[in-house]
Design a protein around this motif. Structure first.
Motif, PDB file in Angstrom:
ATOM      1  N   LEU B 691       0.826  -1.208   0.000  1.00  0.00           N
ATOM      2  CA  LEU B 691       0.000   0.000   0.000  1.00  0.00           C
ATOM      3  C   LEU B 691       0.862   1.261   0.000  1.00  0.00           C
ATOM      4  O   LEU B 691       0.578   2.218  -0.720  1.00  0.00           O
ATOM      5  CB  LEU B 691      -0.899   0.005   1.245  1.00  0.00           C
ATOM      6  CG  LEU B 691      -2.144  -0.872   1.159  1.00  0.00           C
ATOM      7  CD1 LEU B 691      -2.816  -0.972   2.509  1.00  0.00           C
ATOM      8  CD2 LEU B 691      -3.123  -0.285   0.148  1.00  0.00           C
ATOM      9  N   GLN B 692       1.916   1.231   0.795  1.00  0.00           N
ATOM     10  CA  GLN B 692       2.759   2.419   0.867  1.00  0.00           C
ATOM     11  C   GLN B 692       3.534   2.636  -0.433  1.00  0.00           C
ATOM     12  O   GLN B 692       3.730   3.770  -0.863  1.00  0.00           O
ATOM     13  CB  GLN B 692       3.724   2.306   2.049  1.00  0.00           C
ATOM     14  CG  GLN B 692       2.998   2.377   3.371  1.00  0.00           C
ATOM     15  CD  GLN B 692       3.880   2.006   4.541  1.00  0.00           C
ATOM     16  OE1 GLN B 692       4.681   2.790   5.001  1.00  0.00           O
ATOM     17  NE2 GLN B 692       3.753   0.791   5.021  1.00  0.00           N
ATOM     18  N   GLY B 693       3.958   1.523  -1.048  1.00  0.00           N
ATOM     19  CA  GLY B 693       4.628   1.643  -2.351  1.00  0.00           C
ATOM     20  C   GLY B 693       3.682   2.264  -3.367  1.00  0.00           C
ATOM     21  O   GLY B 693       4.054   3.197  -4.099  1.00  0.00           O
ATOM     22  N   GLY B 694       2.431   1.784  -3.396  1.00  0.00           N
ATOM     23  CA  GLY B 694       1.444   2.344  -4.313  1.00  0.00           C
ATOM     24  C   GLY B 694       1.204   3.814  -4.031  1.00  0.00           C
ATOM     25  O   GLY B 694       1.137   4.641  -4.942  1.00  0.00           O
ATOM     26  N   PHE B 695       1.117   4.144  -2.756  1.00  0.00           N
ATOM     27  CA  PHE B 695       0.883   5.543  -2.374  1.00  0.00           C
ATOM     28  C   PHE B 695       2.021   6.448  -2.861  1.00  0.00           C
ATOM     29  O   PHE B 695       1.789   7.519  -3.422  1.00  0.00           O
ATOM     30  CB  PHE B 695       0.762   5.632  -0.844  1.00  0.00           C
ATOM     31  CG  PHE B 695       0.855   7.034  -0.309  1.00  0.00           C
ATOM     32  CD1 PHE B 695      -0.218   7.898  -0.391  1.00  0.00           C
ATOM     33  CD2 PHE B 695       2.033   7.492   0.261  1.00  0.00           C
ATOM     34  CE1 PHE B 695      -0.115   9.197   0.086  1.00  0.00           C
ATOM     35  CE2 PHE B 695       2.145   8.782   0.741  1.00  0.00           C
ATOM     36  CZ  PHE B 695       1.062   9.640   0.647  1.00  0.00           C
ATOM     37  N   LEU B 696       3.261   5.990  -2.654  1.00  0.00           N
ATOM     38  CA  LEU B 696       4.403   6.831  -3.028  1.00  0.00           C
ATOM     39  C   LEU B 696       4.460   7.052  -4.540  1.00  0.00           C
ATOM     40  O   LEU B 696       4.702   8.159  -5.008  1.00  0.00           O
ATOM     41  CB  LEU B 696       5.711   6.196  -2.531  1.00  0.00           C
ATOM     42  CG  LEU B 696       5.920   6.275  -1.016  1.00  0.00           C
ATOM     43  CD1 LEU B 696       7.094   5.410  -0.590  1.00  0.00           C
ATOM     44  CD2 LEU B 696       6.162   7.715  -0.591  1.00  0.00           C
ATOM     45  N   VAL B 697       4.222   5.973  -5.308  1.00  0.00           N
ATOM     46  CA  VAL B 697       4.252   6.129  -6.768  1.00  0.00           C
ATOM     47  C   VAL B 697       3.126   7.066  -7.203  1.00  0.00           C
ATOM     48  O   VAL B 697       3.320   7.962  -8.027  1.00  0.00           O
ATOM     49  CB  VAL B 697       4.124   4.749  -7.467  1.00  0.00           C
ATOM     50  CG1 VAL B 697       4.065   4.920  -8.968  1.00  0.00           C
ATOM     51  CG2 VAL B 697       5.295   3.861  -7.100  1.00  0.00           C
ATOM     52  N   SER B 698       1.946   6.886  -6.601  1.00  0.00           N
ATOM     53  CA  SER B 698       0.811   7.754  -6.952  1.00  0.00           C
ATOM     54  C   SER B 698       1.130   9.213  -6.617  1.00  0.00           C
ATOM     55  O   SER B 698       0.855  10.112  -7.421  1.00  0.00           O
ATOM     56  CB  SER B 698      -0.435   7.315  -6.173  1.00  0.00           C
ATOM     57  OG  SER B 698      -0.955   6.150  -6.722  1.00  0.00           O
ATOM     58  N   ALA B 699       1.673   9.429  -5.429  1.00  0.00           N
ATOM     59  CA  ALA B 699       1.959  10.806  -5.014  1.00  0.00           C
ATOM     60  C   ALA B 699       2.980  11.447  -5.943  1.00  0.00           C
ATOM     61  O   ALA B 699       2.884  12.625  -6.301  1.00  0.00           O
ATOM     62  CB  ALA B 699       2.470  10.812  -3.570  1.00  0.00           C
ATOM     63  N   TRP B 700       3.946  10.643  -6.349  1.00  0.00           N
ATOM     64  CA  TRP B 700       4.982  11.182  -7.246  1.00  0.00           C
ATOM     65  C   TRP B 700       4.389  11.522  -8.613  1.00  0.00           C
ATOM     66  O   TRP B 700       4.696  12.577  -9.187  1.00  0.00           O
ATOM     67  CB  TRP B 700       6.117  10.158  -7.377  1.00  0.00           C
ATOM     68  CG  TRP B 700       7.241  10.652  -8.216  1.00  0.00           C
ATOM     69  CD1 TRP B 700       8.166  11.596  -7.878  1.00  0.00           C
ATOM     70  CD2 TRP B 700       7.550  10.243  -9.548  1.00  0.00           C
ATOM     71  NE1 TRP B 700       9.031  11.796  -8.903  1.00  0.00           N
ATOM     72  CE2 TRP B 700       8.676  10.982  -9.951  1.00  0.00           C
ATOM     73  CE3 TRP B 700       6.999   9.342 -10.437  1.00  0.00           C
ATOM     74  CZ2 TRP B 700       9.250  10.833 -11.202  1.00  0.00           C
ATOM     75  CZ3 TRP B 700       7.566   9.185 -11.675  1.00  0.00           C
ATOM     76  CH2 TRP B 700       8.677   9.923 -12.059  1.00  0.00           C
TER      77      TRP B 700
END
Lengths: 182, 741
Positions: B691-700
């Protein structure tokens, strides 16, 4: 690719293998009869409600005995006694033997009996505290994104700084850039 | 005793990744730098082996019982593993082993930054190394901290990590790993080594000459193993004294020899200069899955792909038949377990590590191919429906009815769904040309194709120059009567990302130049690139695709939310107040979907569009594309949960089905496997990390799409989704597909 597959298989094997027990913990009891010694450990420290690992190291004249069975009886006021028998070493040191029991909060009496020669019996109290909230136990895993986000921000600032010094079209978002192109 | 090793998955995983990157990097550097000596590779192998010996062998466990064994472990980390790692010069190979996007996009700016370089130079200064070694040694051996490390696995790991880090900092000025050049004169390093040895000697002497045991824990354990605690402590001190000197004194001697000019090391700087990498000497070779020996030849084979589809068709038929005539209890039926627990989980794992394998092996394609040999579809798909609105509507209907009617709990309903799916595909593909069902109708296909926007691999052209000179365009037109072009109308040279790509590989078959491969995908290209893409057009102008992606992203969270304890309690509470249960569940699912897929993104798009000349639709489309990674992460976390907790449920149902057919080869059904298995300890951390990996890519991606000033509303949405996802993961879950009450 083949190398990657081998590594993947190794990691998968590691994930499916349950971690061996008796790795650490605090000493809660030690008793000697003649040349025989029994040392008991508990983990986590301090013990909290949930899964608790009880480990025992039994030695005769300095040599570990990993075969003689130990019977544990767990007693608590108002709760029926539970018995667990531990045979053979399950610790990764090959010396201590362990079991994992699920205990509720409160004071428990652990009665450990070594069924060998000499017969030994250690009885000690285990004060089991309340379990921390599940999210609290998972908190370290939930905050991994924070330092990585910091790194990403630092990276973007570095890139923006470099572009700012060199190229005037630096801070255009992709949408702005597309609009400008069209 | 020596056979009992603790395979800590995080240690083994970390070491495996490091070894893979190093090996890949060394291979990539071969021929590009003049001689990457084998001794470095050997040193790396030795370092890794000794690291595992120190941390996973019984040394680690016995260290809790005997102080001197614990000291052996610390000595291994600081005095053996750390210098070996530096001799292996892993910096450049590991960097080279990283994917190009990470290397250039993430590491590049840091490595090029003067500030970071200055900080690193200060970090590897001898003063830092000396201080780090001394502090780590003295602080960790304070009795209270030492006891804490014995009692807590986490603290123990931190202790080991700090010893290794301190060892690396200490040895850095001495070894000066390639391509770093030694900056301090050898004579100064002699003093550096000897003073470090001196402080270590003082500590060892303290252990040797103390009148009483310093560490209380060993007073109980050492005597049990035949050593008094004091004797154990003295052995530990003596070992540290002798073993450290056995390494440090020869090193000091060698440095002294270098200093007076009698050693050949004088020429080391020159050699280092010779070895400087020439990184632009050769064009980078891109990974292509179709060119990998073994799996590549299977994928390239049209017959093998077709065979796989027929096998899955037979499996689907078996599941449907069992759904119709098998037991009505879901955990006892193939239709109640395999499609919902195993197929979905395996698909998402394969998608995250490779590509859209589900569509590639889709059993619906095989009958379509057969059908098209006899019937040519008379119509083109109607122009008003040639968009994603129909698919988005079907996905909403699917998600809501799945919760309302509990399809997962009914083998009969599952069987009807399978049959209905085949009938619908048959009708659409009989009437309409191309891959109309896949492209415009199939809800599962839309999910797979959208998730594959974040897959690491993509079907793409190997060399654009070859396509520039191509005039026949077989990749879209087809080559001969037997080889189709792309049924989904994707023109390879202009294809962007994986949207609408079923990985059928017809384009690869058709290309006469063998110029189509399965190559690493730049995720941002599929989600961010504002330029025109074949069959997609411009991301920012496709409101229908935005709606589909919003539904799939919101649906990921709504679908997982609906199996949490609090959600089920809410549905039950509504039922108690007079609602029919399925209406209550459908209403809740619809409400969740509407909030997560429409209200939240619309709010963010309004805010983002207000501060720019960008229109609402454009802001919405780009923002929703940015949310795809976190949506994919939620789907993955959800389905991994089912796979991780219920994988064993396949065994008894397959045994039962075999037994029903009169095959006793698989034995009696092991019904215990369909219930009450423990939740693996790695599962929740992996879900949270996903989830955190997905969040970081999305935020970027949101940042790249909108810029820092306009991305805030989307970051807020992403934070809400991340928090919701984490909350869902930590909730008690309905164990669907198992016999668990």
């Amino acid at each position: 690719m083949r190398c990657a597959l081998h590594i993947l298989a190794l990691v998968a094997a590691a994930f499916t293998q349950s971690t061996l027990l008796a790795d650490g913990g605090a000493v809660v009891v030690r008793m000697s009869v003649g040349e025989s010694t029994l040392v008991g450990f508990v983990q986590p420290v301090p013990p909290v409600a949930g899964e608790i690992q009880l480990s025992f190291l039994l030695t005769h004249a300095g040599s570990a005995d990993a075969t003689t069975p130990i019977t544990l009886t767990l007693l608590r006021a108002g709760v029926a006694a539970r018995s667990v028998r531990i045979d053979g070493a399950r610790g990764s040191d090959g010396l201590a033997r362990s079991t994992v029991v699920s205990l509720d909060e409160g004071e428990w009496i652990v009665d450990a009996v070594v069924l060998g020669d000499p017969a030994m019996r250690a009885r000690y109290a285990l004060d089991v505290g309340p379990a921390p909230a599940h999210w609290l136990r998972m908190a370290p895993w939930m905050l991994v994104w924070v330092p990585i986000a910091g790194l990403i921000v630092a990276r973007e600032r570095l890139v923006a700084g470099r572009r700012g010094r060199g190229a005037p079209r630096a801070n255009l978002s992709s949408a702005d850039a597309a609009r400008e192109r069209s | 005793m020596w056979l009992r090793w603790s395979l800590d998955p995080w240690l083994i995983g970390g070491v495996a990744i490091a070894a893979f990157l190093y090996a890949r990097g060394v291979r990539g550097l071969a021929g590009r730098v003049r001689g990457f000596p084998r001794r470095r590779v050997a040193a790396f192998a030795a370092a890794i082996a000794l690291l595992i010996v120190a941390l996973a062998s019984p040394i680690d466990a016995i260290g809790h019982l005997l102080l001197w064994v614990h000291m052996v472990q610390h000595w291994l980390l600081i005095m053996v593993v750390a210098p070996l790692l530096l001799i292996a010069s892993p910096g450049l190979p590991v960097l080279r082993g990283l994917p190009a996007t990470l290397r250039r996009g993430v590491c590049g700016p840091f490595l090029a930054s003067p500030g970071v370089r200055r900080a690193f130079t200060a970090l590897v200064h001898p003063a830092s190394g000396w201080t780090a070694l001394s502090l780590s040694m003295w602080i960790w051996h304070i009795p209270a901290l030492y006891q804490l490390a014995l009692e807590s696995g986490w603290v123990h790991r931190v202790e080991h990590a700090s010893f290794l880090a301190a060892g690396i900092l200490f040895w850095w000025p001495i070894v000066s790993p390639w391509p770093w050049r030694r900056r301090w004169p050898a004579i100064a390093l002699v003093a550096y080594v000897l003073t470090a040895d001196l402080q270590g000697t003082v500590f060892a002497a303290l252990l040797c000459f103390a009148d009483a045991p310093i560490y209380a824990s060993y007073e109980s354990t050492s005597p049990a193993l035949g050593l008094s605690a004091l004797r154990d402590q003295r052995i530990a001190g003596a070992f540290m004294w002798m073993a450290s000197q056995a390494i440090l004194l020869p090193v000091a001697g060698a440095l002294a020899l270098t200093a007076v000019g009698r050693a050949r090391r004088d020429r080391a700087p020159l050699a280092a200069r010779r070895e400087r990498p020439r990184l632009r000497a050769r064009a980078e070779q891109r990974f292509d899955l179709l060119r990998v020996r073994g799996i590549g030849s299977v994928l390239r084979s049209r017959a093998a792909r077709e065979w796989l589809r027929w096998v899955l068709l037979v499996c689907a038929a078996a599941v449907a038949v069992d759904g119709f005539i098998g037991p009505s209890d879901a955990p006892s039926n193939l239709a109640g377990t395999l499609p919902w627990t195993h197929w979905r989980g395996i698909v998402v794992v394969l998608l995250l590590v490779s590509a859209n394998v589900a569509c590639m092996t889709c059993p619906l394609i095989a009958p379509r191919r057969l059908l098209r040999r006899f019937i040519s579809p008379p119509f083109a798909f109607p122009r008003p429906l040639r968009n994603k609105w129909l698919a988005a509507t079907l996905v909403v209907a699917w998600l809501v009815s799945y919760e309302a009617f509990d399809f997962w709990a009914s083998p009969l309903a599952t069987a009807w769904i399978i049959v209905g799916y085949f009938v619908a595909a048959f009708l659409v593909d009989t009437l309409f040309a191309g891959g109309s069902f896949c492209k415009w109708v199939c809800p599962i296909g839309q999910l797979n194709m959208s998730l594959s926007l974040v897959a690491p691999l993509s079907v793409a052209v190997r060399a654009t120059k070859t396509c520039d000179s191509c005039t026949t365009h077989e990749c879209i037109r087809g080559a001969k009567l037997t080889v189709n072009g792309c049924d989904l109308e994707l023109f390879q040279p202009r294809k962007r990302g994986n949207q609408d790509c079923t990985f059928c590989l017809d384009c690869a078959d058709a290309c006469p130049h063998s110029n189509v491969g399965i190559l690493p995908q730049q995720i941002r290209r599929g989600l961010l690139d504002p330029s025109w893409g074949s069959s997609i057009g411009q991301i920012a102008r496709r409101a229908d695709i935005a709606a589909l992606l919003a539904v799939l992203t919101g649906g990921a969270f709504a679908n997982a939310l609906a199996m949490t304890g609090p959600w089920l309690a809410l549905a039950d509470a509504l039922a108690v107040r007079g609602w029919t249960l399925w209406i209550a569940e459908a209403s809740l699912a619809l409400a969740a979907l509407a909030s997560l897929a429409f209200v939240l993104p619309a709010f963010a798009a309004v805010v983002a569009a207000r501060r720019s000349p960008q229109g609402f639709v454009e802001a919405l489309a780009q923002g929703v594309h940015a949310c795809v990674p976190i949506g994919a992460a939620m789907w993955a976390a959800h389905w991994l949960f089912h796979l991780g907790t219920s994988a064993s449920t396949a065994l008894p149902v397959v045994q039962r089905a075999a037994q029903d057919l009169g095959l006793s080869l698989l034995g009696e059904p092991e019904w215990s496997a369909s219930c009450c298995g423990p939740v693996p300890s790695w599962l929740q951390p992996v879900q949270l990390l996903l989830l955190q990996g997905g969040f970081l890519v999305s935020a970027w991606i949101a940042f790249r799409a909108f810029g820092a000033r306009r991305a805030y509303s989307w970051w807020a949405v992403l934070l809400i989704l991340l928090s919701l996802g984490m909350w869902i993961v930590l909730q008690p879950m309905q164990m669907r597909g198992t016999a668990m009450p």
